[in-house]
Write an enzyme that holds these catalytic residues in place. Structure first.
Site, PDB file in Angstrom:
ATOM      1  N   ASP A 202       0.893  -1.310   0.010  1.00  0.00           N
ATOM      2  CA  ASP A 202       0.026   0.126   0.020  1.00  0.00           C
ATOM      3  C   ASP A 202       0.813   1.424  -0.081  1.00  0.00           C
ATOM      4  O   ASP A 202       1.819   1.066   0.718  1.00  0.00           O
ATOM      5  CB  ASP A 202      -0.833  -0.008   1.278  1.00  0.00           C
ATOM      6  CG  ASP A 202      -1.869   1.279   1.231  1.00  0.00           C
ATOM      7  OD1 ASP A 202      -3.086   0.956   0.701  1.00  0.00           O
ATOM      8  OD2 ASP A 202      -1.432   2.092   1.734  1.00  0.00           O
ATOM      9  N   ASN A 210      -2.796  12.726  -4.261  1.00  0.00           N
ATOM     10  CA  ASN A 210      -3.866  13.383  -5.222  1.00  0.00           C
ATOM     11  C   ASN A 210      -4.542  14.712  -4.715  1.00  0.00           C
ATOM     12  O   ASN A 210      -4.758  15.529  -5.524  1.00  0.00           O
ATOM     13  CB  ASN A 210      -5.096  12.329  -5.030  1.00  0.00           C
ATOM     14  CG  ASN A 210      -4.930  11.213  -5.722  1.00  0.00           C
ATOM     15  OD1 ASN A 210      -4.370  11.163  -6.898  1.00  0.00           O
ATOM     16  ND2 ASN A 210      -5.553  10.093  -5.308  1.00  0.00           N
ATOM     17  N   HIS A 215      -5.471  14.271  -9.439  1.00  0.00           N
ATOM     18  CA  HIS A 215      -5.530  12.981  -9.744  1.00  0.00           C
ATOM     19  C   HIS A 215      -4.595  12.392 -11.061  1.00  0.00           C
ATOM     20  O   HIS A 215      -4.185  11.382 -11.003  1.00  0.00           O
ATOM     21  CB  HIS A 215      -7.123  12.388  -9.726  1.00  0.00           C
ATOM     22  CG  HIS A 215      -7.924  12.530  -8.779  1.00  0.00           C
ATOM     23  ND1 HIS A 215      -7.921  11.555  -7.572  1.00  0.00           N
ATOM     24  CD2 HIS A 215      -8.748  13.450  -8.046  1.00  0.00           C
ATOM     25  CE1 HIS A 215      -8.714  12.037  -6.827  1.00  0.00           C
ATOM     26  NE2 HIS A 215      -9.083  12.991  -6.932  1.00  0.00           N
ATOM     27  N   ASP A 219      -2.247   9.159 -10.759  1.00  0.00           N
ATOM     28  CA  ASP A 219      -2.362   8.176 -11.656  1.00  0.00           C
ATOM     29  C   ASP A 219      -0.925   7.800 -12.386  1.00  0.00           C
ATOM     30  O   ASP A 219      -0.532   6.791 -12.562  1.00  0.00           O
ATOM     31  CB  ASP A 219      -3.260   8.245 -12.866  1.00  0.00           C
ATOM     32  CG  ASP A 219      -4.860   8.494 -12.461  1.00  0.00           C
ATOM     33  OD1 ASP A 219      -5.088   7.713 -11.378  1.00  0.00           O
ATOM     34  OD2 ASP A 219      -5.714   8.834 -13.364  1.00  0.00           O
ATOM     35  N   GLU A 245      -4.817   2.456  -4.238  1.00  0.00           N
ATOM     36  CA  GLU A 245      -3.356   2.192  -4.253  1.00  0.00           C
ATOM     37  C   GLU A 245      -2.875   0.873  -3.478  1.00  0.00           C
ATOM     38  O   GLU A 245      -1.474   0.933  -3.067  1.00  0.00           O
ATOM     39  CB  GLU A 245      -2.843   3.547  -3.391  1.00  0.00           C
ATOM     40  CG  GLU A 245      -3.202   3.526  -1.752  1.00  0.00           C
ATOM     41  CD  GLU A 245      -4.554   4.110  -1.539  1.00  0.00           C
ATOM     42  OE1 GLU A 245      -4.613   4.681  -0.409  1.00  0.00           O
ATOM     43  OE2 GLU A 245      -5.407   4.195  -2.380  1.00  0.00           O
TER      44      GLU A 245
END
Length: 361
Positions: A202, A210, A215, A219, A245
């Site tokens: 994680d 973000n 965002h 990405d 994530e």
């Protein structure tokens, strides 16, 4: 072999839209020259061979669209050439028309059984040969078209299959396929008594990426981290995005210690990596949790393995993040109580009661 060709070509030869390549295999030079002249008038590209050996060399090298073959040629003879051509997967679809002075039914039967597509007896009229050639080339064209369509269908199916198992943001395997592969590997481990580990990862404080950079930046980080995972995993490892994530690595034939070595390599690489997005330089760490079968005797199926790995990941997130935690039941007690930092710089849980202050995920 000498035979006869009645010289009466069509009055208005029409060249085909595609210049088909025809190989004439005959040791009678006069017949070959006459055939070459007529076939050239018809718009064909023509080559010739005077023996079976030369014919096979040309066929292998040039892959003609059609072969006109006399049976009585220097070795190997016509029947052997037919068998060799039809046995080869690459050349087996080339139409092969036998032309010979042999009129007996047995010769025709042998030729067709060996793989010849048609049979014409010398002397023949050009109109007869023209009809045979056009019919054989039409079959060749239709077969080639069918092969092309089949190839396109295979390619399309491969693309669809890849899309069905691929995560669209990272191009890693998606969660559905990961679960399927994990189930397959778990059954294999059960059957053969092999070790199997699962590693849940994680990205730490990913939400802040973000919120701060947008965002699109998030990405980009996911994609780049996916590449980092693949680069630091082993060839046998199954790597994918599990959602959000979170990522999952399935490690066949791998116990908890070896899985921890892989995890530490990933953790260290992530810690040192700088993600570039536009004018921004972004850093982010990763936490990992590992569980292993059959070391953890409480694991009875792949769901238990994932749950144990997820629990280890939860404790790694609690322990200030940027850590690798191995499920305690997946490691021998003497290893858990020892210091492995000299072997690899991974963090191991040494007890459920030691819980650092909770931090926001």
């Amino acid at each position: 072999m000498q035979g006869g060709v009645q010289v009466s070509p069509p009055k208005s030869p029409v060249a085909p839209t595609r210049r088909f390549r025809i190989l004439i295999v005959d040791d009678d030079r006069d017949s070959v020259d006459l055939l070459k002249k007529w076939l050239a008038m018809e718009g064909y590209d023509v080559t010739s061979a005077a023996s079976g050996r030369e014919a096979l060399e040309r066929i292998s090298r040039d892959h003609p669209d059609l072969i006109l073959l006399d049976l009585l040629i220097p070795p190997p003879d016509g029947l052997e050439v037919i068998r060799a051509v039809k046995k080869d997967r690459v050349t087996s679809t080339i139409p092969l028309v036998v032309m010979t002075v042999k009129r007996d039914a047995q010769s025709k039967v042998e030729s067709l059984r060996s793989g010849a597509d048609d049979f014409i007896v010398k002397p023949f009229h050009f109109d007869e040969l023209d009809a045979v050639l056009r019919a054989s080339l039409k079959k060749r064209y239709l077969y080639a078209s069918l092969e092309r369509v089949n190839r396109q269908l295979r390619e399309a199916n491969e693309k669809l299959l890849k899309l069905s198992v691929t995560d669209d943001r990272t191009n890693l395997l998606n969660d559905r396929y990961l679960k399927r592969r994990l189930a397959e590997e778990f059954k294999r481990a059960q059957r053969y008594g092999a070790s199997l580990s699962a590693m849940m990862l994680d990205l730490d404080h990913f939400k802040q990426i973000n919120d701060k950079y947008g965002h699109d930046c998030g990405d980009q980080v996911l994609r780049d981290f996916g590449k980092l995972l693949v680069e630091n995993a082993r060839e046998i490892d199954i790597v994918g995005r599990f959602g959000g994530e979170e990522f999952l690595i399935v490690l066949p034939n791998t116990d908890g210690i070896r899985a921890a070595i892989v995890a530490e390599r990933v953790r260290k690489a992530a810690e040192e990596n700088v993600y570039k997005y536009k004018e921004f330089l972004v850093r982010i760490t990763v936490s990992a949790g590992i569980a292993s079968f059959p070391a953890n005797v409480g694991i009875r199926n792949e769901s238990d393995l994932l749950k144990a790995a997820d629990g280890a990941l939860y404790r790694a997130k609690q322990a200030s993040r940027n850590k690798v935690i191995v499920d305690p039941a997946s490691m021998p007690s003497d290893i858990l109580n020892g210091d492995l930092s000299s072997i690899f710089k991974a963090s191991y849980e040494d007890g459920l009661n030691q819980r650092p202050e909770d931090e926001e995920s």
